[in-house]
Design an enzyme around this catalytic site. Structure first.
Site, PDB file in Angstrom:
ATOM      1  N   CYS A   1       0.822  -1.201   0.000  1.00 44.31           N
ATOM      2  CA  CYS A   1       0.000   0.000   0.000  1.00 44.31           C
ATOM      3  C   CYS A   1       0.856   1.250   0.000  1.00 44.31           C
ATOM      4  O   CYS A   1       2.081   1.199   0.051  1.00 44.31           O
ATOM      5  CB  CYS A   1      -0.894   0.023   1.251  1.00 44.31           C
ATOM      6  SG  CYS A   1      -1.785  -1.518   1.585  1.00 44.31           S
TER       7      CYS A   1
ATOM      8  N   ASP B   1      -2.692 -10.362   7.174  1.00 49.08           N
ATOM      9  CA  ASP B   1      -1.483 -10.079   7.945  1.00 49.08           C
ATOM     10  C   ASP B   1      -1.580  -8.709   8.618  1.00 49.08           C
ATOM     11  O   ASP B   1      -0.928  -8.455   9.633  1.00 49.08           O
ATOM     12  CB  ASP B   1      -0.236 -10.186   7.070  1.00 49.08           C
ATOM     13  CG  ASP B   1      -0.282  -9.310   5.827  1.00 49.08           C
ATOM     14  OD1 ASP B   1      -1.389  -8.980   5.369  1.00 49.08           O
ATOM     15  OD2 ASP B   1       0.788  -8.962   5.297  1.00 49.08           O
TER      16      ASP B   1
ATOM     17  N   VAL C   1      12.322  -6.915 -20.457  1.00 42.96           N
ATOM     18  CA  VAL C   1      12.438  -5.681 -21.229  1.00 42.96           C
ATOM     19  C   VAL C   1      13.798  -5.667 -21.923  1.00 42.96           C
ATOM     20  O   VAL C   1      14.797  -6.125 -21.372  1.00 42.96           O
ATOM     21  CB  VAL C   1      12.287  -4.441 -20.323  1.00 42.96           C
ATOM     22  CG1 VAL C   1      13.365  -4.382 -19.261  1.00 42.96           C
ATOM     23  CG2 VAL C   1      12.270  -3.154 -21.142  1.00 42.96           C
TER      24      VAL C   1
END
Length: 536
Positions: free
Chosen positions: A2, A95, A259
């Site tokens: 987050c 968690d 990439v």
């Protein structure tokens, strides 16, 4: 994972807080906030574990404590079972809930029980004190600043620069308390400089190989504990190939992403491995000309990085994680950290055996603002949770017990890792020398053309409130005759390059870019017997 934000104190301003949290929007999918007088908390949450019920900010049952949490604790199942046996009752299986329950039971001793990649803030509402915690290696970020009557905490520098006050990083492996009207009281709960000290050196190659294999396999297994698709950032080199090999065996749904420039060695090796393993493979093809000032500026804005080489690598990382997000992948594994632990860089072998351990530890301590910062920012800018199995503390501690002779042998770097997985790795991967992902394709040298403007762009975002742009440490070390103490002192005395150094670097980059790209990629025509992997 987050993005978290907290404003704590009598002068906490809801409008300012909303702008602060808005800068973290790319880190998640759901914005969740809690507001009261003197305490504004918010999370831009990326739902991964217990996705419907792990709503934040998480509040204790008695409403005394509020938690804002970023990251993953990989042993939360075990901790939940232990806490349940001790009488705690859980509302869900996240968690997030385990972290606060663990703090309420064990207090600050909780940090010694956590295994994961995390940063969090626990606020005691009545007293106005905030408890800040960051994981041992600094995989997940946490910063704070103070203004009159208010403490502000956030996951990224960009959320705090608007206050115009110095931005301070919570160091890796530190925890402690801070309040709007008091200085931070942070202290280490892990001593990175002492990793492996007091434990016996592992000299025997067979024993070392078994230990490396067990530790790394366990670390990868812990990071594959998800029901979501797992992406693997595949460069075609040793470390990312190991991550893909394990993901293929231990998780039912994985995809590799690479990439590079079309037909570059990276893509050839990566394509061959993905095909051999039967793993879906996404390739982000770039040409050096695709990297322009706009891409440089965006990489600096996203990454907040302070070392030139890391900024260059971020330029290449951005499109890779963008593609993962387009695929709907929220969790990814990377091979970052292996070079720092197992001698993947020439600098480790130039300083001599006596200084090698100190150099390893210096690099590890600084990963939080270099490699790991690049990984966190470029992945979370697209809502992808990047996990770094090579940097589990158990793997790091083991690596510090291995002599340099097991890391470099017969001219081959990371020798013990190759030995540990010799039966799993295809020969074309196991025997491939290190080749950084941006170097082999020419993307690195293209980005290098813009180095003279890196510092100015960095300042334009006000990131210098946290830290200025500084010279690449490996170049400083070389210029100081591989003397670590001199290099550290030189970096402090003159952080940035001089105008003359920039001019010389620009000339070198311009000369390289003037050479036709195809000649740089192909080189001399190879004979039929050369060991170039087949693209298919």
């Amino acid at each position: 994972m987050c993005g978290i934000a907290v404003s704590l104190g009598p002068e906490a301003d809801p409008a300012v807080f909303r702008r602060m949290l808005a800068t973290l929007e790319p880190r998640g999918e759901v914005t969740e906030t809690r507001s009261e007088s003197g305490l504004l908390t918010g999370v831009r949450r990326l739902p991964v574990v217990d996705r419907e019920r792990a709503v934040q900010p998480w509040v204790s049952a008695d409403e005394r404590w509020v938690l804002c949490y970023n990251g993953e604790v990989f042993n939360h199942h075990e901790l939940r079972a232990e806490l349940t046996a001790l009488g705690h009752r859980f509302r869900g299986v996240s968690d997030t809930e385990v972290v606060l329950a663990g703090y309420l039971h064990w207090g600050e001793a909780l940090v010694s029980r956590l295994r994961g990649e995390y940063a969090f803030v626990i606020v005691e509402r009545a007293s106005g004190w905030a408890y800040l915690v960051r994981d041992p290696l600094g995989v997940k970020p946490l910063y704070w600043t103070q203004t009159p009557g208010c403490l502000h905490v956030a996951s990224e520098v960009k959320a705090l620069v608007g206050f115009g006050t110095p931005v301070t990083e919570v160091p890796p492996g530190h925890h402690g308390w801070v309040r709007a009207d008091a200085s931070a009281r942070l202290r280490p709960y892990v001593n990175l400089l002492a990793l492996g000290e007091g434990l016996p050196t592992v000299d025997d190659p067979d024993e070392a190989a078994l230990l490396v294999r067990a530790a790394l396999t366990d670390s990868i297994r812990a990071r594959l504990d998800t029901d979501l698709t797992v992406g693997v950032v595949l460069s075609g080199g040793l470390d990312s190939s190991l991550a893909l090999l394990h993901a293929r065996e231990l998780h039912p749904d994985c995809v590799a992403v690479t990439v590079g420039v079309p037909e570059s060695p990276d893509l050839l090796y990566a394509r061959r491995l993905a095909k051999d393993l039967g793993v879906p493979h996404e390739v982000v093809e770039l040409q050096p000309r695709d990297i322009r000032l706009a891409q440089i500026r965006e990489a600096i804005r996203i990454s907040e990085l302070t070392e030139y080489g890391d900024i260059i690598n971020a330029v290449v990382s951005v499109p890779l994680f963008r593609r993962l997000r387009e695929l709907g992948v929220k969790v990814a594994l990377t091979g970052d950290g292996s070079d720092e632990l197992f001698g993947g860089y020439p600098m480790y072998h130039r300083v001599g055996p006596q200084a090698a351990r100190r150099l390893f530890l210096h690099k590890i301590i600084n990963l939080c603002r270099t490699e790991l910062q690049r990984v966190d920012r470029t992945s979370m800018a697209y809502g992808v949770e990047a996990r770094v199995p090579f940097l589990d503390p158990s793997v790091v501690e083991l690596a510090m017990r291995l002599p340099i002779g097991l890391k470099l042998r017969a001219g081959q770097e990371k020798w013990i890792v190759r030995r540990a997985f010799a039966d799993l790795l295809p020969d074309y991967i196991r025997e491939r020398p290190k080749n950084p992902m941006s170097y082999s394709s020419g993307l690195h040298e293209r980005a290098r053309l813009y180095k003279p403007v890196f510092a100015r762009l960095h300042r334009s975002f006000r990131y210098d409130l946290a830290e200025p742009v500084r010279r690449d440490f490996d170049r400083v070390l070389t210029s100081c005759g591989n003397d670590l103490d001199r290099a550290i002192a030189a970096g402090r005395a003159r952080p940035d390059y001089t105008v003359l150094e920039h001019a010389r670097d620009l000339v070198g980059a311009a000369r390289w870019n003037a050479v036709p790209v195809v000649r740089r990629l192909v080189g001399p025509r190879r004979s039929r017997g050369d060991d170039v992997p087949s693209p298919g």
